[in-house]
Scaffold this motif. Sequence first.
Motif, PDB file in Angstrom:
ATOM      1  N   TRP A   3       0.451  -0.877   0.041  1.00  0.00           N
ATOM      2  CA  TRP A   3      -0.012  -0.068   0.052  1.00  0.00           C
ATOM      3  C   TRP A   3       1.205   1.115  -0.136  1.00  0.00           C
ATOM      4  N   ASP A   4       0.301   2.317  -0.796  1.00  0.00           N
ATOM      5  CA  ASP A   4       1.172   3.355  -0.944  1.00  0.00           C
ATOM      6  C   ASP A   4       1.145   3.910   0.831  1.00  0.00           C
ATOM      7  N   MET A   5       1.944   4.503   1.257  1.00  0.00           N
ATOM      8  CA  MET A   5       2.054   4.905   2.618  1.00  0.00           C
ATOM      9  C   MET A   5       1.167   6.170   2.908  1.00  0.00           C
ATOM     10  N   THR A   6       1.668   7.163   1.518  1.00  0.00           N
ATOM     11  CA  THR A   6       0.141   8.304   1.763  1.00  0.00           C
ATOM     12  C   THR A   6      -0.572   8.042   1.809  1.00  0.00           C
ATOM     13  N   THR A   7      -1.263   7.923   0.219  1.00  0.00           N
ATOM     14  CA  THR A   7      -2.523   7.560   0.178  1.00  0.00           C
ATOM     15  C   THR A   7      -3.110   6.164  -0.049  1.00  0.00           C
ATOM     16  N   ASN A   8      -2.465   5.084   1.267  1.00  0.00           N
ATOM     17  CA  ASN A   8      -2.915   3.698   0.925  1.00  0.00           C
ATOM     18  C   ASN A   8      -3.727   3.170  -0.897  1.00  0.00           C
ATOM     19  N   GLU A   9      -3.280   4.163  -1.276  1.00  0.00           N
ATOM     20  CA  GLU A   9      -3.610   3.212  -2.405  1.00  0.00           C
ATOM     21  C   GLU A   9      -2.722   1.746  -2.524  1.00  0.00           C
ATOM     22  N   LYS A  10      -4.203   0.806  -2.939  1.00  0.00           N
ATOM     23  CA  LYS A  10      -3.759  -0.571  -3.208  1.00  0.00           C
ATOM     24  C   LYS A  10      -2.460  -0.586  -4.403  1.00  0.00           C
ATOM     25  N   LEU A  11      -1.752  -1.182  -4.460  1.00  0.00           N
ATOM     26  CA  LEU A  11      -0.451  -1.672  -5.566  1.00  0.00           C
ATOM     27  C   LEU A  11       0.094  -3.278  -5.828  1.00  0.00           C
ATOM     28  N   ASP A  12      -1.105  -4.196  -5.676  1.00  0.00           N
ATOM     29  CA  ASP A  12      -0.444  -5.188  -5.777  1.00  0.00           C
ATOM     30  C   ASP A  12      -1.831  -5.791  -6.273  1.00  0.00           C
ATOM     31  N   LYS A  13      -2.135  -7.091  -5.803  1.00  0.00           N
ATOM     32  CA  LYS A  13      -2.703  -7.791  -7.042  1.00  0.00           C
ATOM     33  C   LYS A  13      -4.286  -8.100  -6.204  1.00  0.00           C
ATOM     34  N   ASP A  14      -4.760  -7.574  -5.286  1.00  0.00           N
ATOM     35  CA  ASP A  14      -5.956  -6.651  -4.924  1.00  0.00           C
ATOM     36  C   ASP A  14      -6.448  -5.750  -6.036  1.00  0.00           C
ATOM     37  N   ARG A  15      -5.864  -4.918  -6.096  1.00  0.00           N
ATOM     38  CA  ARG A  15      -6.629  -4.404  -7.270  1.00  0.00           C
ATOM     39  C   ARG A  15      -7.178  -5.041  -8.696  1.00  0.00           C
ATOM     40  N   PHE A  16      -6.508  -6.737  -8.731  1.00  0.00           N
ATOM     41  CA  PHE A  16      -7.293  -7.235  -9.807  1.00  0.00           C
ATOM     42  C   PHE A  16      -8.801  -8.529  -8.930  1.00  0.00           C
TER      43      PHE A  16
END
Length: 267
Positions: free
Chosen positions: A205-218
């Motif tokens: 997860w991006d530390m600032t925004t908690n944006e997911k940067l991994d397979k959870d997006r799929f």
Amino acid sequence: MSRRRQIYEGKAKILYEGPEPGTIIQYFKDDATAFNAQKRGTINGKGVINNRISEYVFTRLSHIGIPTHFIRRLNMREQLVRQVEIVPIEVVVRNVAAGSICKRLGLEEGEPLPHTLIEYCYKDDALGDPLIAEEHIACFGWASNEEMQDIASMAIRVNDFLSGMFAAINIRLIDFKLEFGRLYDGDYSRVILADEISPDGCRLWDMTTNEKLDKDRFRRDLGGEEEAYQEVARRLGLLQNDESAQGEVFDLSSHRSKLRGTPKPKK
Ligand code: TMP
Ligand code: ASP
């Protein structure tokens, strides 16, 4: 010319016989699956990126003394690795509650765990990789007590190192999965780190925004999976301008705006 021999085709990789005895070629596919392959799709360019990220991570880990199967990257989608006997256990390391542990224990996603947790699953697709206790591993002889001690201590070292490595590029390592294999030397064997380490098997997860940067997006149909994988590679310094010369174009400006949900700038 003789055709090389395929040893195994998994969900995200194909294994071929290597050029010398005791070696294997790992080919990284773009195929993505989730929920024990009930959901299937492709993430364009994923194989290329995972090959690079895994090469980078395994190389860094070997520099701190973690034994791994990685020998060298061969090309955009392939790497040469040592042939091992895979220990039939998935080792999941968790720092923050996410995914299956939330469902199982009623935890809120994003809750830091009181301390790092190691969980084990039995690697069996037909059974859906069930969660198991160390007692099951000992009872059924899937790994010896000595091997499990080595596995647990390597998993903790990998977690400490990767948590720092990702924090340095503003990414929080939420959890990840490791696999280990036995390397035989005569009558003796030792366990070494195998498989891959990439956004397929990590939550990042991006530390600032908690944006997911991994397979959870799929897994969760969030969209932007290609861009997320590229973002991880970019922050690790692995995407250079020369990539496009090799047939894979990474448009960094557009994917970053897509990830944030803003429209692409018009050209
Ligand atoms: P989980 O929350 O679904 O149990 O997943 C924990 C971590 O392990 C997560 O980073 C994804 C990874 N993982 C795999 O790499 N392969 C798998 O088959 C599963 C279930 C999880
Ligand atoms: N790779 C696993 C599968 O397809 C699960 C996952 O990563 O979520 O079954």
